[in-house]
Motif scaffolding. Structure first.
Motif, PDB file in Angstrom:
ATOM      1  N   SER A 211       0.825  -1.207   0.000  1.00 53.71           N
ATOM      2  CA  SER A 211       0.000   0.000   0.000  1.00 53.71           C
ATOM      3  C   SER A 211       0.861   1.261   0.000  1.00 53.71           C
ATOM      4  O   SER A 211       0.570   2.220  -0.720  1.00 53.71           O
ATOM      5  CB  SER A 211      -0.969  -0.009   1.182  1.00 53.71           C
ATOM      6  N   SER A 212       1.935   1.290   0.789  1.00 56.85           N
ATOM      7  CA  SER A 212       2.781   2.485   0.821  1.00 56.85           C
ATOM      8  C   SER A 212       3.645   2.584  -0.431  1.00 56.85           C
ATOM      9  O   SER A 212       3.961   3.693  -0.895  1.00 56.85           O
ATOM     10  CB  SER A 212       3.650   2.502   2.076  1.00 56.85           C
ATOM     11  N   TRP A 213       4.044   1.456  -1.002  1.00 59.43           N
ATOM     12  CA  TRP A 213       4.795   1.442  -2.271  1.00 59.43           C
ATOM     13  C   TRP A 213       3.946   2.068  -3.378  1.00 59.43           C
ATOM     14  O   TRP A 213       4.434   2.904  -4.157  1.00 59.43           O
ATOM     15  CB  TRP A 213       5.162  -0.003  -2.605  1.00 59.43           C
ATOM     16  N   LEU A 214       2.676   1.698  -3.438  1.00 55.41           N
ATOM     17  CA  LEU A 214       1.782   2.281  -4.441  1.00 55.41           C
ATOM     18  C   LEU A 214       1.532   3.758  -4.163  1.00 55.41           C
ATOM     19  O   LEU A 214       1.497   4.580  -5.082  1.00 55.41           O
ATOM     20  CB  LEU A 214       0.461   1.509  -4.468  1.00 55.41           C
ATOM     21  N   TRP A 215       1.337   4.104  -2.886  1.00 60.04           N
ATOM     22  CA  TRP A 215       1.126   5.511  -2.525  1.00 60.04           C
ATOM     23  C   TRP A 215       2.266   6.387  -3.047  1.00 60.04           C
ATOM     24  O   TRP A 215       2.034   7.433  -3.659  1.00 60.04           O
ATOM     25  CB  TRP A 215       1.012   5.645  -1.009  1.00 60.04           C
ATOM     26  N   ALA A 216       3.506   5.951  -2.809  1.00 60.58           N
ATOM     27  CA  ALA A 216       4.670   6.750  -3.196  1.00 60.58           C
ATOM     28  C   ALA A 216       4.744   6.966  -4.699  1.00 60.58           C
ATOM     29  O   ALA A 216       5.250   8.001  -5.167  1.00 60.58           O
ATOM     30  CB  ALA A 216       5.952   6.077  -2.701  1.00 60.58           C
ATOM     31  N   ARG A 217       4.209   6.045  -5.489  1.00 60.50           N
ATOM     32  CA  ARG A 217       4.292   6.135  -6.945  1.00 60.50           C
ATOM     33  C   ARG A 217       3.055   6.771  -7.582  1.00 60.50           C
ATOM     34  O   ARG A 217       3.149   7.345  -8.665  1.00 60.50           O
ATOM     35  CB  ARG A 217       4.549   4.732  -7.515  1.00 60.50           C
ATOM     36  N   GLU A 243       0.579   8.616   6.026  1.00 58.95           N
ATOM     37  CA  GLU A 243       1.138   8.770   7.369  1.00 58.95           C
ATOM     38  C   GLU A 243       0.952   7.530   8.230  1.00 58.95           C
ATOM     39  O   GLU A 243       1.880   7.088   8.892  1.00 58.95           O
ATOM     40  CB  GLU A 243       0.487   9.967   8.079  1.00 58.95           C
ATOM     41  N   ARG A 244      -0.260   6.982   8.221  1.00 59.88           N
ATOM     42  CA  ARG A 244      -0.588   5.899   9.139  1.00 59.88           C
ATOM     43  C   ARG A 244      -0.947   4.615   8.396  1.00 59.88           C
ATOM     44  O   ARG A 244      -1.560   4.662   7.325  1.00 59.88           O
ATOM     45  CB  ARG A 244      -1.768   6.286  10.035  1.00 59.88           C
ATOM     46  N   TYR A 245      -0.558   3.499   9.008  1.00 58.03           N
ATOM     47  CA  TYR A 245      -0.973   2.190   8.518  1.00 58.03           C
ATOM     48  C   TYR A 245      -2.127   1.699   9.381  1.00 58.03           C
ATOM     49  O   TYR A 245      -2.083   1.799  10.608  1.00 58.03           O
ATOM     50  CB  TYR A 245       0.170   1.183   8.612  1.00 58.03           C
TER      51      TYR A 245
END
Length: 370
Positions: A211-217, A243-245
């Motif tokens: 989820s954070s990998w996709l967010w960053a891209r 910010e939060r998981y």
């Protein structure tokens, strides 16, 4: 976090309607007359005394919503809504619930036109557009303890939801589903039918890290992106908002109930039952080694004693449980589970699809509409 939990009541209703959206380009398929099986959902903080009896809030809210959308069922939406986009339908329903049915404390109204897309309006009228995607992939978690099943190479039919904030100054199509499709398309090619561990940045591909990998891209391409949701299975997944998981684990309970505070002649006063959908939401810092907020297997194991006390039981016989309406049950589950699951911050309990209660230690404006 709030010092004590708050309850949010939720109800849903379906309707079948036809529409055409003239504001779209001539070539767009939705300009043509077509139809959908819509799902409308409302979430509201209802004050004491609003429902005919304590514990009757979900039943009363669902009746209001069903009456509200009744004029749309088997009708041409354009006869009532000039440009019947999902967002505009949601705004029409919200206005009618407030002005004609007097529903107080509405925090969200949602419209789902298909199983994979919809719009949610929050309490301030901000629209959140969402679109669901799927990809088939293999992965393994290299850092889990010896013998953990996720340490073996395995696969999932992953599901992903992109949530994006609509501009408050726009009321039609500034963020539409086609735009989300265009942004997602290259990621589908990159992830679908692949081994995630072989992709740069995904050597430890937990749901949280995906989820954070996709967010960053995606965030640089879509500044309006508000959340990325990844379903590892149909009953577990993770959110990231920059910010939060947050993670969740879902269960089903086949249980009997009767509402003690319902009038004697009301159907809810007698013994009846539901296949409840129960969803536990947890929030924690990401473990630097394992790459997760918490192991889904640990959530299931730690919750299992409480689950067994609820599933296939008459819930109205549980000692110390004031009543068996969904809000009371969800609050009881939250209180009972926090000792074993300190990261637990929210419990959703639905007696039927979309109808039930959410009890949360987090302010409702922070809730992700999973």
């Amino acid at each position: 976090m709030s010092a004590s939990p708050s309850s949010l009541f939720t109800a849903s209703a379906t309707f079948e309607s036809a529409c055409h959206i003239d504001a779209l380009p001539e070539s767009h398929r939705s300009r043509r007359l077509h139809g959908h099986s819509y799902l409308a959902t409302v979430r509201a903080q209802l004050p004491p005394g609003w429902a005919p009896f304590p514990g009757g809030e979900v039943h009363a809210l669902r009746e209001c919503l069903e009456r509200c959308v009744a004029p749309l069922d088997h009708a041409l939406l354009n006869d009532r809504i000039a440009q019947p986009t999902d967002e505009n339908i949601a705004r029409w329903i919200r206005h009618r619930l407030v002005t004609e049915f007097g529903v107080p404390g509405i925090s969200q109204v949602g419209i789902q036109s298909t199983t994979h897309c919809g719009v949610d309006l929050d309490a301030e009228g901000q629209a959140h557009v969402w679109r669901r995607y799927r990809f088939q992939a293999a992965h393994q978690l290299p850092n889990v303890p010896m013998g953990h099943k996720c340490g073996r190479m395995h696969g999932h039919g992953f599901e992903l939801i992109l949530h994006a904030n609509q501009d408050l100054g726009e009321r039609d199509l500034s963020i539409d589903y086609d735009r989300l499709d265009e942004i997602w398309a290259p990621f589908h090619v990159l992830l679908n039918y692949q081994c995630l561990n072989e992709i740069e940045g995904l050597s430890n591909p937990t749901s949280e890290i995906i989820s954070s990998w996709l967010w960053a891209r995606i965030k640089p391409q879509l500044p309006e992106l508000s959340w990325v949701t990844v379903y590892e299975t149909g009953s577990s997944g993770a959110n990231f908002d920059g910010e939060r998981y947050r993670i969740w684990k879902e269960f089903t309970l086949d249980s009997a109930v009767k509402l003690r505070r319902a009038p004697g002649d009301h159907p809810l006063a007698g013994i009846h039952g539901h296949t409840f959908t129960l969803r536990l939401h947890l929030s924690a810092l990401l473990d630097e080694v394992y790459g997760w907020a918490m192991d889904f297997g640990d959530v299931k194991r730690l919750f299992d004693p409480i689950f067994k006390s609820l599933d296939h039981h008459p819930l109205h016989e549980i000692p110390g449980l004031a009543d068996t309406d969904t809000a009371t049950l969800a609050a009881w589950i939250l209180a009972q589970s926090r000792a074993q699951l300190p990261p637990l911050e929210r419990v959703d309990l639905y007696e039927t699809r979309g109808s039930g209660a959410i009890v949360s230690l987090v302010p409702f404006e922070e809730l992700i509409p999973v």
